[in-house]
Scaffold this active site. Structure first.
Site: not given
Lengths: 446, 446
Positions: A101, A182, A251
């Site tokens: 990601t 995503k 994150k």
């Protein structure tokens, strides 16, 4: 058959990567793994994998490289930086599937860097995944893949090996589109992971039996994929097993809020969650499972002086917990869909992906179609099934916020969601009929 | 002269009440004090006051009673509940000045209770104060008094003794109006107390010299009354002296958010602050000075793993701290003024009161007039001096939020303020000229 399968290089054998790579081993591939942490390589060999000592060694002669490191910085390091980086060692025309990601801007930059390095021959696929470590090991992840058609076709079998047959999404828009998809999915993840801790912390302040509260939520409209998967770990005395560290969702959350700021897009829900994640890592909990954030919510119980809640019965208290989650999920759905619309993503695909992935919730299923119709600039909005009235959802949420205040229990997301719905109502035309709950999406702009 | 001064009963000798009561003693009044905590009564006697052992004893034969307890519950207890309550012992026609910060709804209910008890003769004045313990002891508080004219006239001399000559505000609207005025002022207080801790915590994460950062803020547009008064205590190794406990501002904050919820009014800034206050009391810090909340912000420094800020020079870092505060104060000003407009308060009076009381800030002074013109339903908006462009304030705030994210430093209010400005911009007509910063007030409705 097995001999016809190409050799695979797999870089990054963490919680997700290890499962993905061993799944490929089980499917009959010869997989050469690389990870900076030696013990995981030993574990990988025990599972039938091969181990390399550098990225370059891992990819040498391999027509396929899957990269599943934790961050864009790590991807940059293993793919391009240093004398043992992977890219210079890749054969002509090899496929690189970046499953980490990362920000859309990073993977687009990576494409440019490959061109600058004279390696436009590499068939890069922007292919982030969702589903957690169990589905990774099971080969049933959700994958959202963006790339030129030729790269998708070359890698399709491999994407299929790693994903559930119904959960491989080819996202229009090329490199960067998968990461954007995503990212909007992670709006749901970031909020709903924390909402699980918030709801269980609130339940603790209410004095509820937490196992019973969990069962009630899962049978209610307050249900989410995250709640089902995180709540058992939140209730484990040591928050075990560590399936996904707080630093990982922090994150991802940071990618959302940073990209949103660049676009001038407001993310009040995700930003509120991010502040709590910062607090968690600041307490030293970063490496712990994200379900352990419930600590931040229930640690004050009994330490805030005398409190007097108003709800008496267990049934009323359980309804407050459900109302809290419904309100949060309503607003996380709104933030997800409004952001997806701003990014120009295919909203129907966003919705289908999200309800079947880790971001899924009963609320999203109920209000998503109406929200999508409201933010689409073209196409008919009529005939879309609408959820509960906004007044009903807001009323239930307000009951929860009122009681949490009486108990001096923090509910960062619930409080935020209530204010967002109020802001949305403040901008509703005064002549409008009673709004349905999906109309909260309009607070993000119209 | 002294003999002509009426005797005063004073109930509640806490941080504020003790100073107010001893000031009256110094002004030559015979003041009989009551407090549930015996040592404070001994201290009061040492200052020349008289001590009573019950509220009834304190008020017996006194034509004036000042009540300065901490909460509505305490006011109810000392005035009306139990056999030693004050009200039954008050002479006919006596004045009761309720100076505690309570919800508007409580003081209006108190008026009804007096009538039900057959004591409509009592001249109740709804007279909350602002200014802190030093100004209390100095007789220079801000006071916002609402009551029927006769009650105001009877008590005016006493209100004047306790307030600065320029800071006694008679608020139109009778009983409840004073408390509403105090409540909107406390929107500024609740946010700006916490903003001080947030800014100093951020400065610590930036590695700044905190004394220098404080001096820079005080000389900048990020200045506030709260910052000037709280920052020395935030930087004291033991957060001393305890001038105002976290539980006190949490109580006021709870009045704001609860009354706002009843009115369906969004308070995203104050609600965000409230969640952090809940966290502070949950950590066991409730009795500590509110300046000690800086602990929640800087405790993570060095515990969040490797971080890499982008700003290099001290000057750049100081500018981020100022930009953070400007952005927060812009939004707390907007929330204050929008809420005041919703409550039907005289906005000019709100503004004049706030800039001269503990809620004052350089930003409020700069943008208040424009904000007021934007939320007024009648009257001309033209010709109002406008502040910086919204883009400028937002740009500076975004720089701070970006850097805080890189440092993994929590900034609950700064993050919230940025999202609010973005929500405001999302609802701005696309054809509009570049907005001035005061236009953020429109996000609360129009």
């Amino acid at each position: 058959m097995a001999s016809s399968k190409p050799d695979i290089a797999f870089i990054g054998l963490g919680a997700m990567g290890f499962g993905m790579a061993t799944n490929l081993v089980k499917q009959g591939y010869k997989v050469t793994g690389f990870d900076v942490w030696a013990p995981t390589l030993e574990r990988f060999k025990a599972e039938g994998g091969l181990a390399a000592t550098t990225p370059a060694e891992a990819v040498k002669g391999k027509d396929y490289c899957v990269c599943m490191v934790a961050t864009a910085q790590q991807a940059q390091a293993v793919l391009l930086e240093g004398e043992n980086a992977a890219v210079p060692a890749l054969p002509q025309g090899a496929a690189v599937l970046l499953c980490s990601t990362v920000p859309c801007s990073y993977v687009q930059d990576l494409e440019r860097q490959l061109a600058s390095a004279g390696r436009s021959d590499i068939q890069l696929v922007d292919a982030p995944v969702s589903g957690g470590a169990y589905r990774a090991a099971d080969g049933t992840l959700s994958i959202m893949a963006g790339a030129p058609d030729a790269a998708i076709e070359k890698s399709r079998f491999l994407l299929q090996e790693m994903s559930d047959p119904t959960k491989l999404y080819i996202v229009a828009g090329g490199i960067g589109a998968g990461s954007n998809m995503k990212m909007v999915h992670q709006v749901l993840a970031a909020n709903q992971i924390l909402a699980t801790s918030e709801a269980l912390g609130f339940a603790a302040h209410l004095g509820l039996d937490l196992q019973k509260a969990t069962a009630t939520v899962i049978a209610s409209q307050g249900k989410s994929w995250m709640f089902e998967h995180r709540s058992p770990r939140s209730l484990h005395p040591e928050f075990q097993p560590i399936a996904s560290a707080i630093t990982i969702i922090l994150k991802d959350t940071g990618i959302i809020t940073a990209e949103a700021r660049k676009a001038g897009f407001p993310t009040p829900m995700t930003s509120a969650a991010e502040q709590v994640y910062f607090t968690g890592v600041g307490r030293g909990y970063g490496a712990d499972d994200d379900s352990s954030l419930v600590r931040l919510y229930w640690e004050g119980k009994g330490k805030v002086g005398p409190v007097a809640g108003k709800t008496q019965t267990e049934e009323e208290k359980l309804a407050l917990v459900v109302g809290l989650l419904k309100g949060i999920h309503l607003c996380s759905a709104g933030e997800c869909i409004a952001f997806a619309a701003r990014l120009g993503l295919d909203l129907d695909q966003v919705f289908e992906l999200c309800i079947n992935a880790a971001g899924g919730s009963a609320m999203l299923e109920a209000v998503g179609p109406e929200m999508m119709s409201l933010v689409k600039t073209t196409g008919a909005a009529s005939g879309v099934p609408a959820g509960d009235s906004l007044d009903k959802v807001v009323g239930e949420l307000q009951d929860a916020v009122d009681e949490a205040q009486r108990l001096k229990a923090p509910i960062f997301l619930g409080s935020q969601a209530l204010n967002l719905t109020r802001l949305a109502m403040a901008h509703r035309p005064r002549t409008a009929a009673a709004a349905t709950s999906g109309t909260v999406v309009k607070v993000w702009g119209s």
